[in-house]
Design a protein around this motif. Sequence first.
Motif, PDB file in Angstrom:
ATOM      1  N   SER A  74       0.836  -1.204   0.000  1.00  0.00           N
ATOM      2  CA  SER A  74       0.000   0.000   0.000  1.00  0.00           C
ATOM      3  C   SER A  74       0.869   1.252   0.000  1.00  0.00           C
ATOM      4  O   SER A  74       2.049   1.207   0.331  1.00  0.00           O
ATOM      5  CB  SER A  74      -0.926   0.006   1.221  1.00  0.00           C
ATOM      6  OG  SER A  74      -0.157   0.003   2.401  1.00  0.00           O
ATOM      7  N   GLY A  75       0.264   2.348  -0.372  1.00  0.00           N
ATOM      8  CA  GLY A  75       0.967   3.625  -0.382  1.00  0.00           C
ATOM      9  C   GLY A  75       1.841   3.784  -1.611  1.00  0.00           C
ATOM     10  O   GLY A  75       1.754   3.037  -2.582  1.00  0.00           O
ATOM     11  N   SER A  76       2.695   4.782  -1.541  1.00  0.00           N
ATOM     12  CA  SER A  76       3.601   5.066  -2.648  1.00  0.00           C
ATOM     13  C   SER A  76       4.990   5.337  -2.104  1.00  0.00           C
ATOM     14  O   SER A  76       5.161   5.651  -0.927  1.00  0.00           O
ATOM     15  CB  SER A  76       3.090   6.258  -3.462  1.00  0.00           C
ATOM     16  OG  SER A  76       2.960   7.387  -2.636  1.00  0.00           O
ATOM     17  N   LEU A  77       5.973   5.213  -2.964  1.00  0.00           N
ATOM     18  CA  LEU A  77       7.365   5.489  -2.615  1.00  0.00           C
ATOM     19  C   LEU A  77       7.842   6.647  -3.477  1.00  0.00           C
ATOM     20  O   LEU A  77       7.734   6.597  -4.706  1.00  0.00           O
ATOM     21  CB  LEU A  77       8.239   4.258  -2.866  1.00  0.00           C
ATOM     22  CG  LEU A  77       7.893   3.013  -2.068  1.00  0.00           C
ATOM     23  CD1 LEU A  77       8.680   1.817  -2.580  1.00  0.00           C
ATOM     24  CD2 LEU A  77       8.194   3.242  -0.596  1.00  0.00           C
ATOM     25  N   ILE A  78       8.391   7.669  -2.839  1.00  0.00           N
ATOM     26  CA  ILE A  78       8.855   8.858  -3.551  1.00  0.00           C
ATOM     27  C   ILE A  78      10.377   8.885  -3.556  1.00  0.00           C
ATOM     28  O   ILE A  78      11.008   8.810  -2.501  1.00  0.00           O
ATOM     29  CB  ILE A  78       8.292  10.138  -2.907  1.00  0.00           C
ATOM     30  CG1 ILE A  78       6.768  10.128  -2.969  1.00  0.00           C
ATOM     31  CG2 ILE A  78       8.859  11.379  -3.603  1.00  0.00           C
ATOM     32  CD1 ILE A  78       6.111  11.241  -2.185  1.00  0.00           C
ATOM     33  N   PHE A  79      10.944   9.003  -4.739  1.00  0.00           N
ATOM     34  CA  PHE A  79      12.387   9.133  -4.922  1.00  0.00           C
ATOM     35  C   PHE A  79      12.648  10.557  -5.395  1.00  0.00           C
ATOM     36  O   PHE A  79      12.572  10.853  -6.595  1.00  0.00           O
ATOM     37  CB  PHE A  79      12.886   8.107  -5.941  1.00  0.00           C
ATOM     38  CG  PHE A  79      12.821   6.698  -5.452  1.00  0.00           C
ATOM     39  CD1 PHE A  79      13.917   6.103  -4.862  1.00  0.00           C
ATOM     40  CD2 PHE A  79      11.649   5.965  -5.565  1.00  0.00           C
ATOM     41  CE1 PHE A  79      13.857   4.799  -4.401  1.00  0.00           C
ATOM     42  CE2 PHE A  79      11.573   4.667  -5.114  1.00  0.00           C
ATOM     43  CZ  PHE A  79      12.687   4.080  -4.523  1.00  0.00           C
ATOM     44  N   SER A  80      12.961  11.437  -4.471  1.00  0.00           N
ATOM     45  CA  SER A  80      13.066  12.861  -4.793  1.00  0.00           C
ATOM     46  C   SER A  80      14.289  13.198  -5.638  1.00  0.00           C
ATOM     47  O   SER A  80      14.304  14.221  -6.304  1.00  0.00           O
ATOM     48  CB  SER A  80      13.061  13.697  -3.509  1.00  0.00           C
ATOM     49  OG  SER A  80      14.124  13.307  -2.675  1.00  0.00           O
ATOM     50  N   SER A  81      15.309  12.340  -5.635  1.00  0.00           N
ATOM     51  CA  SER A  81      16.504  12.643  -6.427  1.00  0.00           C
ATOM     52  C   SER A  81      16.545  11.872  -7.741  1.00  0.00           C
ATOM     53  O   SER A  81      17.566  11.842  -8.405  1.00  0.00           O
ATOM     54  CB  SER A  81      17.763  12.338  -5.604  1.00  0.00           C
ATOM     55  OG  SER A  81      17.827  10.952  -5.315  1.00  0.00           O
ATOM     56  N   CYS A  82      15.445  11.266  -8.116  1.00  0.00           N
ATOM     57  CA  CYS A  82      15.390  10.494  -9.356  1.00  0.00           C
ATOM     58  C   CYS A  82      14.738  11.320 -10.460  1.00  0.00           C
ATOM     59  O   CYS A  82      13.755  12.018 -10.221  1.00  0.00           O
ATOM     60  CB  CYS A  82      14.604   9.202  -9.122  1.00  0.00           C
ATOM     61  SG  CYS A  82      14.719   8.052 -10.492  1.00  0.00           S
ATOM     62  N   ASN A  83      15.277  11.252 -11.658  1.00  0.00           N
ATOM     63  CA  ASN A  83      14.821  12.049 -12.798  1.00  0.00           C
ATOM     64  C   ASN A  83      14.492  11.173 -13.991  1.00  0.00           C
ATOM     65  O   ASN A  83      14.924  10.019 -14.068  1.00  0.00           O
ATOM     66  CB  ASN A  83      15.924  13.023 -13.232  1.00  0.00           C
ATOM     67  CG  ASN A  83      16.269  14.019 -12.175  1.00  0.00           C
ATOM     68  OD1 ASN A  83      15.450  14.857 -11.849  1.00  0.00           O
ATOM     69  ND2 ASN A  83      17.473  13.931 -11.642  1.00  0.00           N
ATOM     70  N   GLN A  84      13.790  11.752 -14.923  1.00  0.00           N
ATOM     71  CA  GLN A  84      13.556  11.102 -16.203  1.00  0.00           C
ATOM     72  C   GLN A  84      14.907  10.767 -16.812  1.00  0.00           C
ATOM     73  O   GLN A  84      15.830  11.580 -16.806  1.00  0.00           O
ATOM     74  CB  GLN A  84      12.773  12.039 -17.111  1.00  0.00           C
ATOM     75  CG  GLN A  84      12.392  11.446 -18.428  1.00  0.00           C
ATOM     76  CD  GLN A  84      11.530  12.395 -19.245  1.00  0.00           C
ATOM     77  OE1 GLN A  84      11.054  13.396 -18.755  1.00  0.00           O
ATOM     78  NE2 GLN A  84      11.347  12.072 -20.503  1.00  0.00           N
ATOM     79  N   GLY A  85      15.061   9.551 -17.299  1.00  0.00           N
ATOM     80  CA  GLY A  85      16.325   9.107 -17.883  1.00  0.00           C
ATOM     81  C   GLY A  85      17.216   8.353 -16.915  1.00  0.00           C
ATOM     82  O   GLY A  85      18.161   7.690 -17.334  1.00  0.00           O
ATOM     83  N   ASP A  86      16.935   8.431 -15.602  1.00  0.00           N
ATOM     84  CA  ASP A  86      17.718   7.690 -14.609  1.00  0.00           C
ATOM     85  C   ASP A  86      17.358   6.205 -14.652  1.00  0.00           C
ATOM     86  O   ASP A  86      16.315   5.814 -15.147  1.00  0.00           O
ATOM     87  CB  ASP A  86      17.461   8.220 -13.192  1.00  0.00           C
ATOM     88  CG  ASP A  86      18.177   9.529 -12.919  1.00  0.00           C
ATOM     89  OD1 ASP A  86      19.050   9.918 -13.712  1.00  0.00           O
ATOM     90  OD2 ASP A  86      17.857  10.164 -11.903  1.00  0.00           O
ATOM     91  N   ARG A  87      18.218   5.378 -14.086  1.00  0.00           N
ATOM     92  CA  ARG A  87      18.005   3.940 -14.010  1.00  0.00           C
ATOM     93  C   ARG A  87      17.108   3.627 -12.818  1.00  0.00           C
ATOM     94  O   ARG A  87      17.315   4.136 -11.719  1.00  0.00           O
ATOM     95  CB  ARG A  87      19.352   3.227 -13.865  1.00  0.00           C
ATOM     96  CG  ARG A  87      19.297   1.738 -13.681  1.00  0.00           C
ATOM     97  CD  ARG A  87      18.915   0.933 -14.889  1.00  0.00           C
ATOM     98  NE  ARG A  87      19.622   1.290 -16.087  1.00  0.00           N
ATOM     99  CZ  ARG A  87      19.169   0.993 -17.312  1.00  0.00           C
ATOM    100  NH1 ARG A  87      18.041   0.373 -17.470  1.00  0.00           N
ATOM    101  NH2 ARG A  87      19.848   1.350 -18.369  1.00  0.00           N
TER     102      ARG A  87
END
Length: 134
Positions: A74-87
Amino acid sequence: MAVFDHLRLVSLVVLMLASQLDFSSAAVTLYDLHANNLSGDAAGNRPDPYLKIWCGGSYKETNFISNNANPQWSGSLIFSSCNQGDRLKIEVWDKDVKYDDHLGWYSGTVGTRSGNHVSFSVGSGAMFFSYNVK
């Protein structure tokens, strides 16, 4: 003259504040993490699955769900330092008393800014998740 000094001071403060903002960073949010038909151990026990997730140099791990071949986190995980194009890498694990069992993995590039839905095989089962890039 005092008005120009005041404007110069305000401009300096605005520039200092703007320099602290990182306009190039984004946030990737993973949600709707679930799996179907995950295999257990050789003794026939159902798995206690959990996920290890890497994105943009960040790492997160979900809680394990006891005795469940069809888990849903449940819920969501936020990756604040992840960008489009990252692995983006996700590993599916089975929690055990001594040594956890690796069940499967996914690795891909973070895509577009709109909703993305991904599925991948995990043995005879499958893992599903969605993500957004802001």
